[in-house]
Design an enzyme around this catalytic site. Sequence first.
Site, mmCIF file in Angstrom:
data_model
loop_
_atom_site.group_PDB
_atom_site.id
_atom_site.type_symbol
_atom_site.label_atom_id
_atom_site.label_comp_id
_atom_site.label_asym_id
_atom_site.label_seq_id
_atom_site.Cartn_x
_atom_site.Cartn_y
_atom_site.Cartn_z
ATOM 1 N N LYS A 44 0.810 -1.232 0.000
ATOM 2 C CA LYS A 44 0.000 0.000 0.000
ATOM 3 C C LYS A 44 0.846 1.287 0.000
ATOM 4 O O LYS A 44 0.373 2.359 0.369
ATOM 5 C CB LYS A 44 -1.008 0.050 1.178
ATOM 6 C CG LYS A 44 -1.840 -1.188 1.407
ATOM 7 C CD LYS A 44 -2.390 -1.827 0.172
ATOM 8 C CE LYS A 44 -3.456 -1.054 -0.552
ATOM 9 N NZ LYS A 44 -3.911 -1.808 -1.763
ATOM 10 N N HIS A 99 7.177 -7.333 -2.200
ATOM 11 C CA HIS A 99 6.861 -6.720 -0.898
ATOM 12 C C HIS A 99 7.697 -7.374 0.207
ATOM 13 O O HIS A 99 7.482 -7.086 1.390
ATOM 14 C CB HIS A 99 5.397 -6.978 -0.533
ATOM 15 C CG HIS A 99 4.381 -6.207 -1.318
ATOM 16 N ND1 HIS A 99 4.521 -4.892 -1.662
ATOM 17 C CD2 HIS A 99 3.165 -6.578 -1.793
ATOM 18 C CE1 HIS A 99 3.442 -4.485 -2.316
ATOM 19 N NE2 HIS A 99 2.608 -5.487 -2.426
ATOM 20 N N SER A 129 -5.002 3.012 3.919
ATOM 21 C CA SER A 129 -5.166 2.396 2.605
ATOM 22 C C SER A 129 -5.364 0.883 2.756
ATOM 23 O O SER A 129 -6.258 0.291 2.143
ATOM 24 C CB SER A 129 -3.933 2.698 1.743
ATOM 25 O OG SER A 129 -4.034 2.088 0.492
#
Length: 286
Positions: A44, A99, A129
């Site tokens: 995010k 990630h 988010s």
Amino acid sequence: MSGGYIWFEGIPLPDTTVVPEVLREALESFVFKDEDVVIVTYPKSGTNWLIEILCLISSKGDPKWIQSVPIWDRSPWIENEYGYNLLKDKEGPLLITSHLPIQLIPKSLFSSKAKVIYLIRNPRDILVSGYFFYSISNFIKKPESLEQYFEWFIQGNVPYGSWFDHIHGWMSMKGKENFLILSYEELRRDTRSTVQKICQFLGKKLEPEELNSLLKNSSFKVMKENKMSNFTLLHAYHLLEENGSLMRKGISGDWKNYFTVAQAEAFDKIFQEKMADVPRELFPWE
Ligand code: PPS
């Protein structure tokens, strides 16, 4: 589809996309090449925006590629079963997304000259988010309230673990020639200059009209309408709720609309405690 986590070396990873044996194989055998470009982010942080920009740099502003190929095929996530299977047989140079915290990235990264771009975002905005995105997705554990998600985030019981640890880990690469740190906030404040900075890092040059086309086609408004990039393709697999999209607001400072005064104070305190050793200039949001 369970929407739960597998715990991989102490890090919670989404069990819908990550398969432990495949990730283990990726960690042990994937070889990054010097000409690869790797986007690393905590979830995010604006990952897909950066992918869109890098695709448009590679196509010299021509939007054909981003309009015809899903974003997860253009720059696959190495930790996902789907992404790794695409990457392992693909001819380079590759655009790769991850990630993963630094301790889980395939070790060959550290002996290659692959260029790594690490994108940072205000963790308060990441929290908000994530809360909204995971509330409409069916592949990540759904929070029941922002209050609950706030606790999970602080404890690191969210996809890819603690934001604080992610930053600390990757900041050990700071200063390396093949490592560029950017922030979502600078990308929003001055997209043109930040894209030029990326081009310089990659050794690429765009003509003024190519850069203008890139800026238009990677804007929030245009990406929101691009079904190859806005995640609405996930509806067909019931991974996102109807009308759900990656593209929520695309602004900085939205956390102020959701945090209570007590949450804001608690977050500040934790941030100061945990990030005291990281240079302030890396956090351009305060
Ligand atoms: S993910 O699911 O972890 O890969 O999500 P990620 O792409 O990292 O982050 C999603 C947030 O990035 C915003 N976004 C953008 N902002 C500005 N401009 C553009 N073009 C853009 N594209 C994506 C997206 O809206 C999410 O942030 P929020 O705050 O939820 O709007």
